[in-house]
Design a protein around this motif. Structure first.
Motif, PDB file in Angstrom:
ATOM      1  N   LYS A  44     -19.722 -23.158 -63.881  1.00 45.66           N
ATOM      2  CA  LYS A  44     -20.232 -24.346 -64.502  1.00 45.66           C
ATOM      3  C   LYS A  44     -21.274 -25.050 -63.606  1.00 45.66           C
ATOM      4  N   TYR A  45     -21.472 -24.660 -62.311  1.00 49.83           N
ATOM      5  CA  TYR A  45     -22.513 -25.237 -61.695  1.00 49.83           C
ATOM      6  C   TYR A  45     -23.562 -24.217 -61.155  1.00 49.83           C
ATOM      7  N   GLY A  46     -24.587 -24.873 -60.609  1.00 52.09           N
ATOM      8  CA  GLY A  46     -25.510 -24.411 -59.950  1.00 52.09           C
ATOM      9  C   GLY A  46     -25.345 -23.889 -58.645  1.00 52.09           C
ATOM     10  N   ARG A  47     -26.225 -23.999 -57.637  1.00 51.24           N
ATOM     11  CA  ARG A  47     -26.155 -23.822 -56.291  1.00 51.24           C
ATOM     12  C   ARG A  47     -25.088 -24.678 -55.411  1.00 51.24           C
ATOM     13  N   VAL A  48     -24.299 -23.952 -54.776  1.00 48.14           N
ATOM     14  CA  VAL A  48     -23.225 -24.933 -54.217  1.00 48.14           C
ATOM     15  C   VAL A  48     -23.584 -24.722 -52.528  1.00 48.14           C
ATOM     16  N   THR A  49     -23.941 -25.798 -52.060  1.00 52.56           N
ATOM     17  CA  THR A  49     -24.143 -25.901 -50.364  1.00 52.56           C
ATOM     18  C   THR A  49     -23.260 -26.644 -49.845  1.00 52.56           C
ATOM     19  N   ILE A  50     -22.640 -26.375 -48.546  1.00 57.84           N
ATOM     20  CA  ILE A  50     -21.662 -27.141 -47.844  1.00 57.84           C
ATOM     21  C   ILE A  50     -22.519 -27.318 -46.498  1.00 57.84           C
ATOM     22  N   LEU A  51     -22.517 -28.330 -45.932  1.00 55.38           N
ATOM     23  CA  LEU A  51     -22.931 -28.789 -44.649  1.00 55.38           C
ATOM     24  C   LEU A  51     -21.919 -29.688 -44.064  1.00 55.38           C
ATOM     25  N   TYR A  52     -21.179 -28.861 -43.105  1.00 50.91           N
ATOM     26  CA  TYR A  52     -20.167 -29.702 -42.468  1.00 50.91           C
ATOM     27  C   TYR A  52     -20.412 -29.588 -40.938  1.00 50.91           C
ATOM     28  N   GLY A  53     -20.090 -31.150 -40.619  1.00 48.22           N
ATOM     29  CA  GLY A  53     -20.142 -31.279 -39.206  1.00 48.22           C
ATOM     30  C   GLY A  53     -18.673 -31.827 -38.560  1.00 48.22           C
ATOM     31  N   ALA A  54     -18.581 -31.391 -37.184  1.00 51.59           N
ATOM     32  CA  ALA A  54     -17.382 -31.893 -36.729  1.00 51.59           C
ATOM     33  C   ALA A  54     -17.924 -32.232 -35.034  1.00 51.59           C
ATOM     34  N   ASP A  87      -9.701 -21.271 -42.030  1.00 47.38           N
ATOM     35  CA  ASP A  87      -9.565 -20.167 -43.012  1.00 47.38           C
ATOM     36  C   ASP A  87     -10.264 -20.357 -44.239  1.00 47.38           C
ATOM     37  N   GLU A  88     -10.229 -21.475 -44.791  1.00 51.42           N
ATOM     38  CA  GLU A  88     -11.097 -21.703 -46.160  1.00 51.42           C
ATOM     39  C   GLU A  88     -12.487 -21.608 -45.798  1.00 51.42           C
ATOM     40  N   LEU A  89     -13.136 -22.152 -44.596  1.00 50.59           N
ATOM     41  CA  LEU A  89     -14.238 -22.103 -44.301  1.00 50.59           C
ATOM     42  C   LEU A  89     -14.726 -20.605 -44.325  1.00 50.59           C
ATOM     43  N   ALA A  90     -14.049 -19.898 -43.718  1.00 48.89           N
ATOM     44  CA  ALA A  90     -14.284 -18.324 -43.702  1.00 48.89           C
ATOM     45  C   ALA A  90     -14.437 -17.539 -45.086  1.00 48.89           C
ATOM     46  N   ALA A  91     -13.245 -18.232 -46.018  1.00 46.93           N
ATOM     47  CA  ALA A  91     -13.287 -17.743 -47.217  1.00 46.93           C
ATOM     48  C   ALA A  91     -14.569 -17.928 -48.089  1.00 46.93           C
ATOM     49  N   TRP A  92     -14.890 -19.254 -47.746  1.00 49.38           N
ATOM     50  CA  TRP A  92     -16.067 -19.781 -48.488  1.00 49.38           C
ATOM     51  C   TRP A  92     -17.361 -19.036 -48.242  1.00 49.38           C
ATOM     52  N   LYS A  93     -17.478 -18.808 -46.897  1.00 47.61           N
ATOM     53  CA  LYS A  93     -18.612 -17.932 -46.401  1.00 47.61           C
ATOM     54  C   LYS A  93     -18.841 -16.765 -46.775  1.00 47.61           C
ATOM     55  N   GLU A  94     -17.704 -15.895 -47.104  1.00 48.85           N
ATOM     56  CA  GLU A  94     -17.440 -14.572 -47.486  1.00 48.85           C
ATOM     57  C   GLU A  94     -17.702 -14.555 -48.877  1.00 48.85           C
ATOM     58  N   ARG A  95     -17.807 -15.732 -49.759  1.00 45.75           N
ATOM     59  CA  ARG A  95     -17.816 -15.562 -51.243  1.00 45.75           C
ATOM     60  C   ARG A  95     -19.319 -15.282 -51.555  1.00 45.75           C
ATOM     61  N   GLY A  96     -20.165 -15.436 -50.870  1.00 48.58           N
ATOM     62  CA  GLY A  96     -21.497 -15.117 -51.250  1.00 48.58           C
ATOM     63  C   GLY A  96     -22.324 -16.052 -52.542  1.00 48.58           C
ATOM     64  N   ASP A  97     -21.373 -16.912 -52.972  1.00 47.94           N
ATOM     65  CA  ASP A  97     -21.996 -17.871 -54.136  1.00 47.94           C
ATOM     66  C   ASP A  97     -21.722 -19.418 -53.451  1.00 47.94           C
ATOM     67  N   VAL A  98     -21.465 -19.366 -52.049  1.00 44.49           N
ATOM     68  CA  VAL A  98     -21.684 -20.721 -51.490  1.00 44.49           C
ATOM     69  C   VAL A  98     -22.529 -20.599 -50.000  1.00 44.49           C
ATOM     70  N   GLU A  99     -23.134 -21.634 -49.926  1.00 49.50           N
ATOM     71  CA  GLU A  99     -24.132 -21.671 -48.713  1.00 49.50           C
ATOM     72  C   GLU A  99     -23.432 -22.515 -47.953  1.00 49.50           C
ATOM     73  N   LEU A 100     -23.034 -22.201 -46.850  1.00 50.40           N
ATOM     74  CA  LEU A 100     -22.274 -22.807 -45.772  1.00 50.40           C
ATOM     75  C   LEU A 100     -22.794 -22.900 -44.379  1.00 50.40           C
TER      76      LEU A 100
END
Lengths: 353, 282
Positions: free
Chosen positions: B145-155, B165-178
């Protein structure tokens, strides 16, 4: 509804009779001042009183109020409703206006059942103010020198008698059951109207502008230099909000018994003037300076409450001015902002002695 | 009992329902993920971005954002809680099987229906990922239902990264830019170093069709907003979730007020357009 007349003697008997059914609360002298307290007998009746230290809101929204009781372990929790049938007797009209605002606050959005339960079990008997009760009050300027529709009965002192304006069916029933009154005659109406007409010159206008301008004045005063000045004077003691009839901010705390087996959750009055009021667990304080906190207080009084509830957050009682050790007063604050905007100079009025 | 948790406030606004701790998972030295289960028949029925009031009876109550997405509710919900005060400290000492009190959900979450069809840029900082995780997982569970999904995360530090673990999974998906960055690296860190704003140059954004969502410590917003506005994202498409001292959750106690706004009622999620001129907001 109808207008009745009750004699002074009958008033005393009314109180005595009502006490069989209600906790009767009214103004009483204490250490040279007046407070609201239990009226134990007709002799306790002091309807011709000067302003009380704390407003009668404490009977609807107590300084400390149990909300819940719980037992540890099994997680059993139950709400507490402590709402004895009560008559609030002899309220000045500023305090009546304040209750009208509190009614709206606690009945809007999420309805606060703890307030509502007390309020629904409370009959309000107000009294017309015929002379100023405090050198700090500015009710005439705030439009609170007449009764508003939050009363069940409203008294006006005619000397040896009171007229009784019946404002609700509950008030009418109370009167019918516990008081000997008579229907008002044309002569009573005339005496009432004379008393009402003659009272106004005794009260000064103390704002230098019309109160209908107050919300817009506050809206344009956010960056006034006055806030810095007030912040430098303010002691952040919270006295102003503690004596305010329209302040209702609170904190919620748990208390446990010695055995740690049971406890209660209580709400207690809080103050936006205290340092940590807007501080979050991580330590960030969103209103760090006293200047910001004073500004917040006055904007609530003059603008925010009007925007949210259609009623001003200040009823002009002047208790905060009386209580403030740093002589910060709403009259001077509002007038200074007015003159800043209109280009004139405010004349400090402090308490009009 | 049946119905939604919020409906149980009909008796008293302040009466919590008991929820059982199903699982406790340490995430960092300061944060734990609690899985809570409501009494049978009650549902949380929340929107991403909403919060609950969490009680540890005898200690007190604190507002906590809901970290799980409605799409994964499954009768339970998750809270990612930092040990920061009395209530959260007591919660951290609790274990699976014990009960806590919950009220809510409160506030206005993200208007997710308005995000459909848009590119979404998430910019959580630090613990800000806890509430945004609810929205991120909701979006990923209905990814089409969405276009490009980008996540910029700073700690601040690699040890403070949440949900690795979820960060790694998001990275793996291929349809999320992390993209992830830390202010201070440790010896094993091979990724980006710098504050979150250093990541924005990486994000390719078609501003007109982008919704940006940010949450983080108070100091962060001003700088992230400069980046987002600088990219040309309309003020009305930038959403912020605010932390305030929401003591009662029901718009009465006054602690969470931002000028005239009760954060617990009108927020904690606001569009930048809504709070741009509100001086106590940022």
């Amino acid at each position: 509804m109808s207008l009745r007349v009750i004699s002074m003697d009958a008033m005393g008997r009314f109180v005595a009779s009502s006490r069989s059914e209600y906790r009767v609360v009214g103004p009483k002298p204490l250490h040279g001042q007046y407070i609201f307290g239990d009226v134990e007998s007709p002799d306790d009746l002091h309807l011709n009183y000067t302003q009380t230290v704390i407003p009668p809101k404490k009977y609807l929204f107590p300084q400390r109020e149990e909300l819940l009781r719980f037992k540890s372990g099994d997680g059993e929790i139950e709400p507490v409703f402590d709402a004895p049938p009560t008559i609030l007797l002899g309220l000045h009209t500023c305090d009546l206006h304040a209750i009208r605002l509190l009614d709206r606050v606690f009945s809007s959005g999420h309805v606060d059942q703890h307030y509502r339960r007390r309020r629904d079990n409370t009959l309000v008997i107000s009294i017309e103010c015929l002379r100023p009760c405090s050198r700090h009050s500015f009710c005439k300027s705030m439009g609170t020198l007449s009764a508003t529709d939050a009363f069940d009965l409203h008294l006006t002192d005619l000397g040896a008698e009171y007229t009784v304006d019946v404002g609700s069916e509950a008030g009418e029933a109370l009167l019918a059951k516990h008081a000997k009154t008579r229907r008002a005659t044309d002569d009573d109406y005339q005496r009432l109207n004379t008393a009402l007409a003659q009272k106004w010159p005794h009260f000064p206008y103390r704002l230098d502008f019309d109160v209908s301008e107050l919300p817009s004045l506050m809206r344009t005063s956010y960056n006034s230099p006055l806030w810095k000045d007030l912040g430098e004077r303010c002691l952040a003691c919270g006295s102003c909000t503690n004596v305010c009839p329209t302040c209702y901010c609170f904190n919620v705390q748990d208390e446990v018994d010695f055995a740690l087996s049971a406890g209660r959750r209580v709400r207690i009055w809080d103050s936006c003037q205290l340092d940590e009021f807007a501080t979050i667990a991580g330590g960030h304080n969103f209103r760090k300076t006293r200047a910001e906190r004073q500004r917040h207080r006055f904007l609530r009084k003059g603008q925010y409450q009007t925007d949210a509830f259609g009623l001003l957050g200040c009823v002009g009682c002047g208790r905060c001015a009386q209580a403030c050790l740093a002589h910060i007063t709403p009259v001077d604050t509002f007038n200074t902002l007015h003159h800043e905007r209109s280009g004139g100079a405010a004349r400090p009025k402090g308490g009009a002695a | 009992m049946s119905g939604t948790l919020i409906e149980t406030l009909g008796e008293s606004l302040y009466l919590p329902q008991t929820a059982r701790i199903r699982d406790v998972r340490p995430i960092t030295a300061m944060e734990k993920l609690f899985t809570l289960e409501l009494p049978s028949g009650l549902t949380l029925d929340h929107n991403p971005g909403q919060f609950i009031e969490l009680s540890v009876l005898g200690v007190g109550e604190a507002p906590i954002s809901i970290s799980s997405s409605p799409s994964r509710s499954n009768g339970t919900f998750e809270l990612c809680v930092r040990r920061a005060g009395d209530v959260t400290g007591a919660l951290h000492r609790m274990a699976a099987g014990q009960v806590v009190g919950v009220r809510g959900p409160f506030g206005r979450g993200f208007p997710i229906e308005r995000f459909r069809g848009k590119d979404i840029l998430f910019a959580p900082g630090g613990l800000g990922l806890a509430p945004l995780r609810s929205l991120i997982n909701q979006v990923l569970d209905e990814r089409g239902k969405y276009g490009r999904v980008t996540i910029l995360y700073g700690a601040k530090h690699p040890s403070e990264l949440l949900f690795k673990d979820e960060l790694a999974a998001w990275k793996e998906r291929g349809d999320v830019e992390l993209h992830v960055t830390v202010d201070r690296p440790d010896e094993n860190w091979t990724g980006n170093v710098g504050v979150i704003t250093t990541l924005f140059a990486r994000a390719q954004v078609y501003a007109r069709n982008t919704v940006a969502v940010t949450c983080g410590p108070p100091v962060m917003y001003r700088f992230v907003l400069m980046e987002l506005v600088g990219k040309g994202i309309p003020d009305g498409n930038i959403y912020l979730s605010f932390e305030r001292r929401m003591k009662c959750g029901v718009g009465k106690c006054g602690h969470c007020q931002i000028n005239h706004i009760y954060t617990c009622q009108s927020g904690p999620v606001f569009s930048y357009a809504e709070i741009k001129g509100v001086q106590e907001a940022l």
